[in-house]
Motif scaffolding. Sequence first.
Motif, PDB file in Angstrom:
ATOM      1  N   GLU A 103      29.405  41.944  16.965  1.00  0.00           N
ATOM      2  CA  GLU A 103      30.315  41.934  15.818  1.00  0.00           C
ATOM      3  C   GLU A 103      29.790  41.003  14.730  1.00  0.00           C
ATOM      4  O   GLU A 103      29.836  41.332  13.538  1.00  0.00           O
ATOM      5  CB  GLU A 103      31.711  41.476  16.272  1.00  0.00           C
ATOM      6  N   TRP A 104      29.287  39.836  15.134  1.00  0.00           N
ATOM      7  CA  TRP A 104      28.745  38.869  14.176  1.00  0.00           C
ATOM      8  C   TRP A 104      27.531  39.450  13.451  1.00  0.00           C
ATOM      9  O   TRP A 104      27.387  39.313  12.237  1.00  0.00           O
ATOM     10  CB  TRP A 104      28.359  37.583  14.918  1.00  0.00           C
ATOM     11  N   LEU A 105      26.680  40.152  14.193  1.00  0.00           N
ATOM     12  CA  LEU A 105      25.457  40.693  13.604  1.00  0.00           C
ATOM     13  C   LEU A 105      25.745  41.732  12.536  1.00  0.00           C
ATOM     14  O   LEU A 105      25.002  41.856  11.560  1.00  0.00           O
ATOM     15  CB  LEU A 105      24.584  41.300  14.708  1.00  0.00           C
ATOM     16  N   GLN A 106      26.817  42.485  12.697  1.00  0.00           N
ATOM     17  CA  GLN A 106      27.123  43.552  11.744  1.00  0.00           C
ATOM     18  C   GLN A 106      27.315  43.017  10.324  1.00  0.00           C
ATOM     19  O   GLN A 106      27.096  43.748   9.354  1.00  0.00           O
ATOM     20  CB  GLN A 106      28.367  44.310  12.203  1.00  0.00           C
ATOM     21  N   ASP A 107      27.704  41.756  10.190  1.00  0.00           N
ATOM     22  CA  ASP A 107      27.932  41.167   8.868  1.00  0.00           C
ATOM     23  C   ASP A 107      26.753  40.339   8.369  1.00  0.00           C
ATOM     24  O   ASP A 107      26.817  39.768   7.278  1.00  0.00           O
ATOM     25  CB  ASP A 107      29.187  40.281   8.900  1.00  0.00           C
ATOM     26  N   VAL A 108      25.686  40.248   9.166  1.00  0.00           N
ATOM     27  CA  VAL A 108      24.514  39.475   8.756  1.00  0.00           C
ATOM     28  C   VAL A 108      23.704  40.286   7.744  1.00  0.00           C
ATOM     29  O   VAL A 108      23.356  41.438   7.996  1.00  0.00           O
ATOM     30  CB  VAL A 108      23.631  39.116   9.974  1.00  0.00           C
ATOM     31  N   GLU A 109      23.421  39.687   6.601  1.00  0.00           N
ATOM     32  CA  GLU A 109      22.628  40.365   5.584  1.00  0.00           C
ATOM     33  C   GLU A 109      21.146  40.215   5.893  1.00  0.00           C
ATOM     34  O   GLU A 109      20.696  39.171   6.352  1.00  0.00           O
ATOM     35  CB  GLU A 109      22.924  39.773   4.197  1.00  0.00           C
ATOM     36  N   VAL A 110      20.388  41.272   5.651  1.00  0.00           N
ATOM     37  CA  VAL A 110      18.929  41.214   5.767  1.00  0.00           C
ATOM     38  C   VAL A 110      18.413  40.667   4.444  1.00  0.00           C
ATOM     39  O   VAL A 110      18.488  41.333   3.413  1.00  0.00           O
ATOM     40  CB  VAL A 110      18.328  42.601   6.049  1.00  0.00           C
ATOM     41  N   THR A 111      17.904  39.443   4.457  1.00  0.00           N
ATOM     42  CA  THR A 111      17.537  38.764   3.225  1.00  0.00           C
ATOM     43  C   THR A 111      16.253  39.327   2.641  1.00  0.00           C
ATOM     44  O   THR A 111      15.433  39.926   3.332  1.00  0.00           O
ATOM     45  CB  THR A 111      17.353  37.259   3.477  1.00  0.00           C
ATOM     46  N   GLU A 112      16.076  39.103   1.337  1.00  0.00           N
ATOM     47  CA  GLU A 112      14.854  39.553   0.669  1.00  0.00           C
ATOM     48  C   GLU A 112      13.633  38.826   1.215  1.00  0.00           C
ATOM     49  O   GLU A 112      12.559  39.383   1.315  1.00  0.00           O
ATOM     50  CB  GLU A 112      14.970  39.321  -0.845  1.00  0.00           C
ATOM     51  N   ASP A 113      13.812  37.544   1.582  1.00  0.00           N
ATOM     52  CA  ASP A 113      12.695  36.791   2.153  1.00  0.00           C
ATOM     53  C   ASP A 113      12.214  37.450   3.430  1.00  0.00           C
ATOM     54  O   ASP A 113      11.027  37.502   3.725  1.00  0.00           O
ATOM     55  CB  ASP A 113      13.108  35.349   2.460  1.00  0.00           C
ATOM     56  N   CYS A 114      13.189  37.942   4.224  1.00  0.00           N
ATOM     57  CA  CYS A 114      12.837  38.613   5.479  1.00  0.00           C
ATOM     58  C   CYS A 114      12.225  39.977   5.206  1.00  0.00           C
ATOM     59  O   CYS A 114      11.267  40.388   5.845  1.00  0.00           O
ATOM     60  CB  CYS A 114      14.087  38.769   6.346  1.00  0.00           C
TER      61      CYS A 114
END
Length: 257
Positions: A103-114
């Motif tokens: 559930e926590w991962l679903q709201d994690v943004e994939v950053t531009e740095d990544c």
Amino acid sequence: MSEAALEEVSALSSIYCAEGEFLLLQQSAQDGLVVQINSTVGGERRLDVSLVFHLHPRYPSCPPDVSVSSTALSRSQCHDIKQKLLDQAAALPPEPMLHQLVEWLQDVEVTEDCRGGKEEVKESDKEEEWTAVLSLDHIRSRNRYIALLERWSQQLQLTGRLLLGRSILVILQGARASIKEFCRLLKTVKVDVDSSGKKCKERMMKVLIETPSPSSCEHSLQGFIVKSYQSLPELTAAFQEINMTELYQQIQPSLSD
């Protein structure tokens, strides 16, 4: 194996009940539980990811191991997400946590740095590309064994060949860390059955060679293909077909007579 872990897995199978959303890959008192949950990451962008959690027999007293794969993300992005999951798991109290992590991962943004630029990701992937040839001892439970190899190659973003004959060989291409994880799974998951029909691990697996992949695109494998051969010339031809004659010449002395 803790009762809490078993209860959690039972609950997760009810929560993630869509076709292919939840899979119990392994269950044993000695090695614990391995489950796969297909979910998303990136908040509103909703990028598909496949999460494989290894719950040790002492779980939830110790956090789970996790691997992350996705056709929508680069290897570096998957590695970044994996590290975030491990950090989050380490920060949680020692109690069942898989649903909370997903559930926590679903709201994690994939950053531009990544994410990086397209050219940067391409160059990074090229630098990480390795080729390995593994030798397997036997395959008795053929359907189950091959299904696991195909699943692992997909999850770890590896391509390759399974050559079935007098010698059983697995050719893998991809990130070196992913190849090492593939080998670890072979030796820790019960993939086959022994001569008495009991489930067993591939403890006799050997890495015949592990080397950086040639830069030429003609050496890149596609998918994970199973092929049988009947004779030495057919095995030689299988390596010629994928432009790996030189690699075959290096491993040939290691093959059983």
